[in-house]
Motif scaffolding. Structure first.
Motif, short mmCIF file in Angstrom:
data_model
loop_
_atom_site.label_atom_id
_atom_site.label_comp_id
_atom_site.label_asym_id
_atom_site.label_seq_id
_atom_site.Cartn_x
_atom_site.Cartn_y
_atom_site.Cartn_z
N TRP A 23 -7.93 11.88 -9.17
CA TRP A 23 -7.25 10.60 -9.04
C TRP A 23 -5.93 10.65 -9.81
O TRP A 23 -5.94 10.89 -11.01
CB TRP A 23 -8.16 9.49 -9.56
N ALA B 53 1.72 6.60 -6.90
CA ALA B 53 0.63 7.45 -7.38
C ALA B 53 0.95 8.92 -7.16
O ALA B 53 0.69 9.76 -8.04
CB ALA B 53 -0.68 7.08 -6.69
N ALA B 54 1.55 9.24 -6.01
CA ALA B 54 1.92 10.62 -5.74
C ALA B 54 3.00 11.09 -6.72
O ALA B 54 2.99 12.23 -7.18
CB ALA B 54 2.40 10.77 -4.30
N ILE C 161 2.39 1.72 -3.49
CA ILE C 161 1.37 2.18 -4.43
C ILE C 161 1.04 3.66 -4.19
O ILE C 161 0.93 4.45 -5.13
CB ILE C 161 0.10 1.31 -4.35
N ALA C 162 0.92 4.06 -2.93
CA ALA C 162 0.60 5.46 -2.61
C ALA C 162 1.73 6.39 -3.06
O ALA C 162 1.48 7.45 -3.65
CB ALA C 162 0.36 5.61 -1.11
N VAL C 163 2.97 6.01 -2.79
CA VAL C 163 4.10 6.85 -3.20
C VAL C 163 4.20 6.90 -4.72
O VAL C 163 4.47 7.96 -5.30
CB VAL C 163 5.42 6.34 -2.55
N GLY D 45 0.82 -1.21 0.00
CA GLY D 45 0.00 0.00 0.00
C GLY D 45 0.85 1.26 0.00
O GLY D 45 0.55 2.22 -0.71
N ALA D 46 1.93 1.26 0.79
CA ALA D 46 2.82 2.42 0.83
C ALA D 46 3.50 2.63 -0.52
O ALA D 46 3.61 3.77 -1.00
CB ALA D 46 3.86 2.24 1.92
N ASP E 130 1.39 11.74 -10.05
CA ASP E 130 0.62 12.97 -9.93
C ASP E 130 1.53 14.19 -10.01
O ASP E 130 1.26 15.13 -10.77
CB ASP E 130 -0.13 12.95 -8.60
#
Length: 180
Positions: free
Chosen positions: A131, A24-25, A20-22, A17-18, A28
């Motif tokens: 998103w 995605a950021a 994937i979050a990083v 999860g970490a 972005d």
């Protein structure tokens, strides 16, 4: 289930999860940075073109359109637009009714074939999506966006500077970011 299995069951999803979050950021941030970079290139090139026009016109005697058509500095600047401007597809100066003044001579049909959209629509499209993976969609592929800047002479509209910017290079950068 042993203690090791329980720990693995808890921490592996947290780590995934970490990551994937990083990721995605990062995508972005990259999308926003790439749009800003294209905007800076277009704005800089428009400003340089305006300054070249401003320099050429005080020496004009007679028709200012003819002065711009014959100005070697303006011609050289616009001809080098693709070489020095990242993502620049075309740069030209036109009269208010769309007639060619300076730049790389192309037929109006050639630019129309590119279907350039206003650059502001690219910025709005990227900014309105919340998103992160969806923010890259407008940058994916080869799309042409156009920046236009009016030129005034004695307080009246005189000509238009048009700079076409492509997302083709940005698309390659986005793909590299996603792979990394």
């Amino acid at each position: 289930m042993g203690l090791r299995a329980k720990m693995a069951a808890i921490f592996i999803p947290l780590l995934v999860g970490a990551v994937i979050a990083v990721s995605a950021a990062e995508v972005d941030h990259s999308a926003g940075a790439m749009v800003n970079t294209l905007h800076e290139f277009g704005s800089t090139f428009t400003s340089q073109t305006f300054e070249q026009i401003r320099t050429a016109l005080p020496n004009s005697k007679g028709n200012p359109i003819q002065t711009l058509r014959k100005d070697p500095g303006l011609a050289a600047l616009l001809a080098s637009s693709q070489a020095f401007g990242k993502g620049v597809v075309y740069a030209r100066v036109e009269t208010l009714d769309g007639h060619f003044v300076a730049g790389v001579p192309t037929k109006g049909k050639d630019i129309a074939r590119l279907h350039p959209k206003p650059f502001s629509s690219l910025k709005a499209e990227v900014e309105r999506r919340w998103w992160p993976p969806a923010r890259i969609a407008p940058l994916w592929g080869d799309h042409v966006y156009e920046m236009r800047s009016p030129v005034e002479l004695n307080g009246h509209p005189f000509a238009v500077i048009r700079v076409g910017l492509s997302t083709a290079l940005v698309s390659a950068d986005i793909a590299r970011t996603i792979v990394n």
